[in-house]
Write an enzyme that holds these catalytic residues in place. Structure first.
Site, PDB file in Angstrom:
ATOM      1  N   SER A   1       9.229  -6.277   6.574  1.00 16.93           N
ATOM      2  CA  SER A   1       8.480  -5.823   5.403  1.00 16.93           C
ATOM      3  C   SER A   1       9.336  -5.044   4.408  1.00 16.93           C
ATOM      4  CB  SER A   1       7.262  -5.017   5.834  1.00 16.93           C
ATOM      5  OG  SER A   1       7.619  -4.151   6.865  1.00 16.93           O
TER       6      SER A   1
ATOM      7  N   THR B   1       6.643  -0.404   4.840  1.00 13.35           N
ATOM      8  CA  THR B   1       7.579   0.087   3.829  1.00 13.35           C
ATOM      9  C   THR B   1       8.441   1.229   4.352  1.00 13.35           C
ATOM     10  OG1 THR B   1       6.023  -0.383   2.105  1.00 13.35           O
ATOM     11  CG2 THR B   1       7.655   1.294   1.604  1.00 13.35           C
TER      12      THR B   1
ATOM     13  N   THR C   1      10.404  -1.914  -0.343  1.00 20.02           N
ATOM     14  CA  THR C   1       9.441  -2.771   0.356  1.00 20.02           C
ATOM     15  C   THR C   1       9.410  -4.165  -0.252  1.00 20.02           C
ATOM     16  OG1 THR C   1       7.109  -2.925   1.072  1.00 20.02           O
ATOM     17  CG2 THR C   1       7.503  -2.134  -1.148  1.00 20.02           C
TER      18      THR C   1
ATOM     19  N   ARG D   1       1.805  -8.948  -8.278  1.00 20.32           N
ATOM     20  CA  ARG D   1       1.243  -7.733  -7.677  1.00 20.32           C
ATOM     21  C   ARG D   1       2.347  -6.692  -7.437  1.00 20.32           C
ATOM     22  NH1 ARG D   1       1.970  -4.523  -2.760  1.00 20.32           N
ATOM     23  NH2 ARG D   1      -0.019  -3.544  -2.300  1.00 20.32           N
TER      24      ARG D   1
ATOM     25  N   THR E   1       3.174   5.230   2.955  1.00 23.59           N
ATOM     26  CA  THR E   1       3.232   3.838   3.407  1.00 23.59           C
ATOM     27  C   THR E   1       1.816   3.392   3.723  1.00 23.59           C
ATOM     28  OG1 THR E   1       4.123   2.336   5.085  1.00 23.59           O
ATOM     29  CG2 THR E   1       3.718   4.586   5.797  1.00 23.59           C
ATOM     30  N   GLY E   2       1.554   2.112   3.535  1.00 29.19           N
ATOM     31  CA  GLY E   2       0.224   1.621   3.837  1.00 29.19           C
ATOM     32  C   GLY E   2      -0.318   0.730   2.744  1.00 29.19           C
TER      33      GLY E   2
HETATM   34  C1  SD4 Z   1       2.585  -1.853  -0.538  1.00 27.27           C
HETATM   35  N1  SD4 Z   1       2.732   0.314   0.456  1.00 27.27           N
HETATM   36  O1  SD4 Z   1       3.226  -2.654  -1.195  1.00 27.27           O
HETATM   37  C2  SD4 Z   1       3.315  -0.993   0.437  1.00 27.27           C
HETATM   38  C3  SD4 Z   1       3.305  -1.644   1.763  1.00 27.27           C
HETATM   39  C4  SD4 Z   1       3.552  -0.682   2.860  1.00 27.27           C
HETATM   40  O2  SD4 Z   1       3.701  -0.037   4.953  1.00 27.27           O
HETATM   41  O3  SD4 Z   1       3.680   0.462   2.764  1.00 27.27           O
HETATM   42  N2  SD4 Z   1       3.613  -1.004   4.002  1.00 27.27           N
HETATM   43  O4  SD4 Z   1       1.375  -1.731  -0.606  1.00 27.27           O
END
Ligand code: SD4
Length: 337
Positions: A66, A197, A215, A225, A248-249
């Site tokens: 990722s 990320t 990321t 996006r 992250t998320g």
């Molecule tokens: C996103 N926050 O592009 C990032 C993805 C991510 O842990 O954090 N993954 O939405």
């Protein structure tokens, strides 16, 4: 004298009220990234260099698929990258979003910061800028990303991020057209497998702080996006007089609340890092109880903490720390709430 001892005496500065510096913290168990950043700090490098090198390591290693090339193919099968770097001394920021065909997103983010008056460049124009700055363009597709994409097409493009369109996006692939009547909000379907990320915070020996993220976003995202990671105050924030945070998320939800900025402002007001992290998560929870996300926080004295929203698949959140207390990066965890 053994080299490690020399380093220890050379670079560790426990001072009154501060934890020993330097210090590196990053999201998830990306140990090699922590080690790369730590190595920079050990040799007297800046917090900014540490964050860049740490994130770069993850990009090269494709941390959990990722970060970096060959992960999270979008609806057209392409991998695109988001990254951010922030200097907590000068408050300068460089960011790239929807970066195409360039592997080193954090490097381009730094170039935006240091070689332009801007804060963020996006898409094909960011790629052109990167090329002009000497970055090499190459296809970011790998056997693995092609496979993920092919399987997704075979499975009628499930899951995807569309709603209120025709044909029914929970059954069919694009092209889609808008439908007249808007339905209820779509259920969040992102989970621990589509996230990871790297968000990193580094303190140099003088307490100067930098933060950054890198990321490839979300698997099957709609082309164009951009997530939270390259958005200052959302993906990360740093102010050497207050602290730093990195998130992250589920970026589509998290970016609506600027959790990194909020956590830093809480720490500025005296809230301890764990509580500041919790407050940032709580703010999002009020509106999106089931969102997937976590945040790491460190205050100006180098005390740190983390918090995460408890959902199936995320009961505990892991993060890494390197400081003078250990030769190797330490895996830490926090119970989600
Ligand atoms: C996103 N926050 O592009 C990032 C993805 C991510 O842990 O954090 N993954 O939405």
């Amino acid at each position: 004298m053994p080299t490690s001892f020399m380093y220890f005496t050379l670079i560790c500065f426990p001072t009154f009220g501060q934890t020993s510096l330097p210090l590196v913290i990053n999201t998830w168990s990306f140990k090699n990234a922590t080690a790369a950043a730590w190595e920079v700090l050990q040799s007297g490098g800046s917090a900014l260099d540490a964050v860049e090198k740490g994130c770069e390591r993850c990009q090269e290693e494709q941390c959990d698929g990722s970060v970096g090339y060959g992960g999270s193919p979008d609806e057209s099968g392409e991998t695109t990258l988001d990254a951010l770097i922030m200097d907590g001394n000068t408050m300068e920021v460089g960011a790239v979003a929807d970066l195409k065909r360039i592997k080193n997103a954090i490097g381009v983010a730094r170039a935006v910061m240091e070689r332009t008056e801007h804060t963020m460049l996006v898409g094909e124009s960011a790629t052109l800028f990167a090329e002009n700055m000497g970055f090499v363009t190459e296809d970011l597709t790998t056997v693995n990303s092609l496979d993920i994409f092919t399987q997704w097409l075979k499975g009628s493009c499930q899951p995807n991020y569309r709603k209120n369109v025709f044909p029914n996006p929970s059954k069919s692939c694009r092209p889609y057209k808008p439908i007249a009547k808007l339905g209820p909000e779509k259920k969040l379907h992102t989970n621990v497998h589509s996230h990871d990320t790297i968000g990193m915070i580094a303190f140099d020996r003088y307490g100067h702080i930098a933060a950054g993220t890198s990321t490839n976003g979300l698997t099957h995202k709609i082309p164009g996006r951009v997530g939270d990671s390259p958005i200052v105050g959302a993906g990360a924030y740093a102010d050497s007089t207050a602290g730093a945070a990195a998130a992250t998320g589920d970026g589509d939800v998290m970016m609506r609340f600027l959790p990194s900025f909020l956590a830093v402002e809480m720490m500025r007001a005296g809230t301890d890092p764990s509580a500041a992290c919790k407050m940032a998560i709580s703010r999002i929870k009020r509106h999106y109880a089931d969102f997937f996300g976590a945040i790491i926080c460190a205050n100006a004295t180098g005390h740190y903490g983390a918090a995460c929203n408890k959902v199936p698949g995320l009961l505990q959140f892991h993060y890494m720390v390197s400081n003078c207390e250990s030769d190797t990066p330490l895996l830490k965890s926090v119970e989600c709430f």
